[in-house]
Design an enzyme around this catalytic site. Structure first.
Site, mmCIF file in Angstrom:
data_model
loop_
_atom_site.group_PDB
_atom_site.id
_atom_site.type_symbol
_atom_site.label_atom_id
_atom_site.label_comp_id
_atom_site.label_asym_id
_atom_site.label_seq_id
_atom_site.Cartn_x
_atom_site.Cartn_y
_atom_site.Cartn_z
ATOM 1 N N SER A 220 57.613 48.781 -5.222
ATOM 2 C CA SER A 220 59.022 48.703 -4.858
ATOM 3 C C SER A 220 59.685 47.512 -5.550
ATOM 4 O O SER A 220 59.649 47.405 -6.768
ATOM 5 C CB SER A 220 59.166 48.655 -3.334
ATOM 6 O OG SER A 220 60.505 48.809 -2.945
ATOM 7 N N ASP B 199 62.000 59.632 -5.577
ATOM 8 C CA ASP B 199 61.729 58.439 -4.779
ATOM 9 C C ASP B 199 62.672 58.380 -3.575
ATOM 10 O O ASP B 199 63.899 58.443 -3.719
ATOM 11 C CB ASP B 199 61.913 57.203 -5.653
ATOM 12 C CG ASP B 199 61.641 55.918 -4.903
ATOM 13 O OD1 ASP B 199 60.509 55.426 -4.995
ATOM 14 O OD2 ASP B 199 62.553 55.423 -4.217
ATOM 15 N N HIS C 284 57.479 56.813 -1.624
ATOM 16 C CA HIS C 284 57.867 55.501 -2.143
ATOM 17 C C HIS C 284 56.673 54.578 -2.002
ATOM 18 O O HIS C 284 56.318 54.191 -0.896
ATOM 19 C CB HIS C 284 59.066 54.944 -1.366
ATOM 20 C CG HIS C 284 59.589 53.648 -1.913
ATOM 21 N ND1 HIS C 284 60.345 53.576 -3.052
ATOM 22 C CD2 HIS C 284 59.454 52.368 -1.480
ATOM 23 C CE1 HIS C 284 60.676 52.318 -3.293
ATOM 24 N NE2 HIS C 284 60.135 51.564 -2.351
#
Length: 451
Positions: free
Chosen positions: A182, A280, A348
Site C-alpha cells: 500500500s 485494487d 489490496h
C-alpha cells in the site's frame, strides 16, 4: 489550509487502508512468528522522528542457514496525511507515533520463516519498517504554530533505519529485496535505487511493490482526486527535494507527479517487480469513486458488492483496469529485468498473508501463485516473470475483500473457514466502515472545511 470536501473524504478514508493493509493475519493453521520492536536510538541525532516526535522503529527477525547473509525489508503501509489537521490526528495514533504501536508484530506471507509457506525467503533476515510519518517515508520538513508541533521526517526515518541495520549485517548482504504494501508499496518506488546505493556493488538487489501502484486516475466525476491529494501531500511534507531529480525535471512544472509510481517507474534502475490488483479495492473506492464524486450514493451498492454493479459501473471498472495496464505497458514490453503479477481480484495487499502469498487456495495466473512468480523473477528461474490476469469476472482464484461473485457472497455469510476466509472476516468490517463514510459525506459534502 483550506481543502475541498474531496480531500477531506480521502483523508478520512485512509483508515480503510490501515486495516486492509496490515491487520492481524486472518488465516487458518499455524500462526506466524511474533517479532519484537527495535527503537532506533540514534535517530534523534539525525532529526529522524515520527509525526509526534517519538523515535522510529523496526522489527528484525534474524536469518539463518543459507539465508543468513540475505535481507528482505518491508515498508509498512497505512495511508497518508496531507494537511495539518489530519496529521495532528494521525500523530495521536500508531500511524504517527511509536508510542501507540504494538511492541510485537506477526511475520507472515513474504516475511514468514516457514519454508512451506515462503520457500524462497523463509531463512533470510526479515525487517518490517514501522510507518509513522504519513508520507511514505519521503518527507523532510516540520510544522509548529505554538499549539502543535509535527515532524515530517519520513526520509530521515528511512536513512536512520538503514544506518542502524548496516552494522547488523545489511552492509554485507549478498542478496536483498526491498518491498512494501500500500503506502509502503509506494515507498519502494521512491527508495529503490537509494536502497541499492547502500549495499555492496556485487550484491543482488531488487525491489517489489505490493498494492503500491496508485494511478493518476480520473474519477467518475471527471476529477483527479489522487493528483490533488498527492500535490498537497508533497507540498506539506517537503517531499519534492527527495523525489527522483530526473523525474521532477521531466515533469516540470508539476514535480509532485513523481510521487505517482507510473511516472517515476521509468527512472528506476534497480530490477523491479509490481504486484497489484487491476481492481485494487482502495483505488476503486477512493481513486475511481471517491465519496465526493458520488454524493447521491449511486455507487454505494456497487462499491459494497460488485455483483450489484450496473453495466455502466462495470464499464467504469473495466476502464480503470485498462488504464492501469496502459500505465504498465511500457514496463511490460521493455523492461528486461522487471517482473509483474497483475490479477483481477478486488483486493489490496497480497504478499503479507499466507493465504494470498502461497497456499493451496492462493490466487493464480497461468497456474502460478504470487510467491512462485516473485521467486522465479528474483532468482531468474525460467522465462520472464510477467503475468497479467484476464478481466473480471473470469478469475476464480481470488480472495476478494468485497463480494465479487455469488460464491463470495455466500462465503461471507457461511460459518467456518472456507476458500475465501480473509474476505469472510473482512467483509463485515469493510461494509460497516463504508456505510459510516457515506453517512459522514451525506452530512457534510455541501461545505468546505479547514482540515
Amino acid at each position: 489550509m483550506k481543502t475541498t470536501t474531496r480531500l477531506l473524504d480521502l483523508t478520512a478514508a485512509m483508515v480503510l487502508v490501515v486495516y486492509v493493509s496490515f491487520s492481524p493475519p486472518l488465516v487458518s493453521g499455524e500462526p506466524g512468528r511474533r517479532v519484537s520492536m527495535t527503537l532506533v536510538r540514534d535517530a534523534a541525532a539525525l532529526g529522524a522522528f515520527c509525526l509526534d516526535g517519538s523515535l522510529p522503529a523496526y522489527h528484525l527477525d534474524r536469518g539463518f542457514g543459507a539465508g543468513s547473509n540475505n535481507w528482505i525489508l518491508q515498508f509498512e503501509g497505512g495511508g497518508w496525511c496531507n494537511d495539518i489537521a489530519s496529521c495532528v490526528e494521525r500523530a495521536k495514533t500508531r500511524r504517527g507515533s511509536t508510542r501507540y504501536m504494538s511492541k510485537t508484530v506477526v511475520f507472515t506471507g513474504v516475511l514468514s520463516n516457514n519454508a512451506s509457506q515462503n520457500p524462497d525467503f523463509y531463512n533470510w533476515n526479515k525487517v518490517r519498517l514501522r510507518y509513522c510519518d504519513g508520507a511514505s517515508f519521503a518527507g523532510d520538513s516540520q510544522f509548529g504554530n505554538g499549539t502543535s508541533l509535527l515532524y515530517f521526517r519520513g526520509q530521515r526515518i528511512w536513512n536512520a533505519i538503514i544506518l542502524d541495520l548496516l552494522p547488523k549485517g545489511l552492509a554485507k548482504a549478498h542478496k536483498a529485496l526491498l518491498t512494501g504494501c500500500s503506502a509502503g508499496g509506494l515507498s519502494t518506488f521512491l527508495h529503490c535505487d537509494n536502497f541499492t546505493s547502500y549495499l555492496p556493488k556485487n550484491a543482488s538487489v531488487k525491489c517489489m511493490s505490493d498494492a503500491g501502484f496508485f494511478l493518476d486516475a480520473i474519477d467518475v466525476a471527471a476529477n483527479r482526486t489522487m493528483r490533488s491529494f498527492y500535490s498537497q501531500l508533497v507540498s506539506l511534507q517537503g517531499i519534492q527535494k527527495n523525489l527522483d531529480p530526473s523525474c521532477t525535471h521531466a515533469f516540470f512544472p508539476e514535480p509532485s507527479l513523481c510521487f505517482f509510481p507510473q511516472y517515476v517507474l521509468r527512472f528506476i534502475k534497480t530490477p523491479f517487480f509490481i504486484l497489484n490488483s487491476a481492481y485494487d479495492v482502495f483505488q476503486f473506492h477512493h481513486g475511481l469513486v471517491p465519496p465526493s464524486a458520488d454524493q447521491t450514493g449511486r455507487w454505494n451498492r456497487c462499491k459494497l458488492n460488485v455483483t450489484a454493479c450496473n453495466p455502466h459501473q462495470l464499464d467504469a471498472l473495466q476502464g480503470f483496469r485498462k488504464d492501469m495496464l496502459g500505465a504498465l505497458m511500457n514496463f511490460f514490453r521493455n523492461s528486461t529485468r522487471g517482473g509483474m503479477f497483475i490479477n483481477s481480484c478486488f483486493d489490496h495487499c497480497q504478499s503479507a498473508l499466507e493465504e494470498t502469498w502461497l497456499s493451496p487456495t492462493s490466487p493464480r495466473i497461468n497456474n502460478k501463485t504470487i510467491a512462485e512468480t516473485v521467486g522465479d523473477w528474483y532468482f531468474g528461474r525460467g522465462e520472464e516473470a510477467k503475468e497479467i490476469g484476464c478481466p473480471y469476472p473470469c478469475d476464480k482464484t481470488c480472495h476478494n475483500l468485497i463480494p465479487a461473485s455469488t460464491s463470495d457472497f455466500l462465503a461471507s455469510n457461511a460459518s467456518g473457514s472456507g476458500h475465501n476466509s480473509r474476505g469472510t472476516h473482512l467483509t463485515f468490517l469493510f461494509l460497516l466502515l463504508n456505510f459510516f463514510f457515506f453517512f459522514v459525506i451525506s452530512k457534510f459534502s455541501k461545505k468546505d472545511y479547514v482540515t
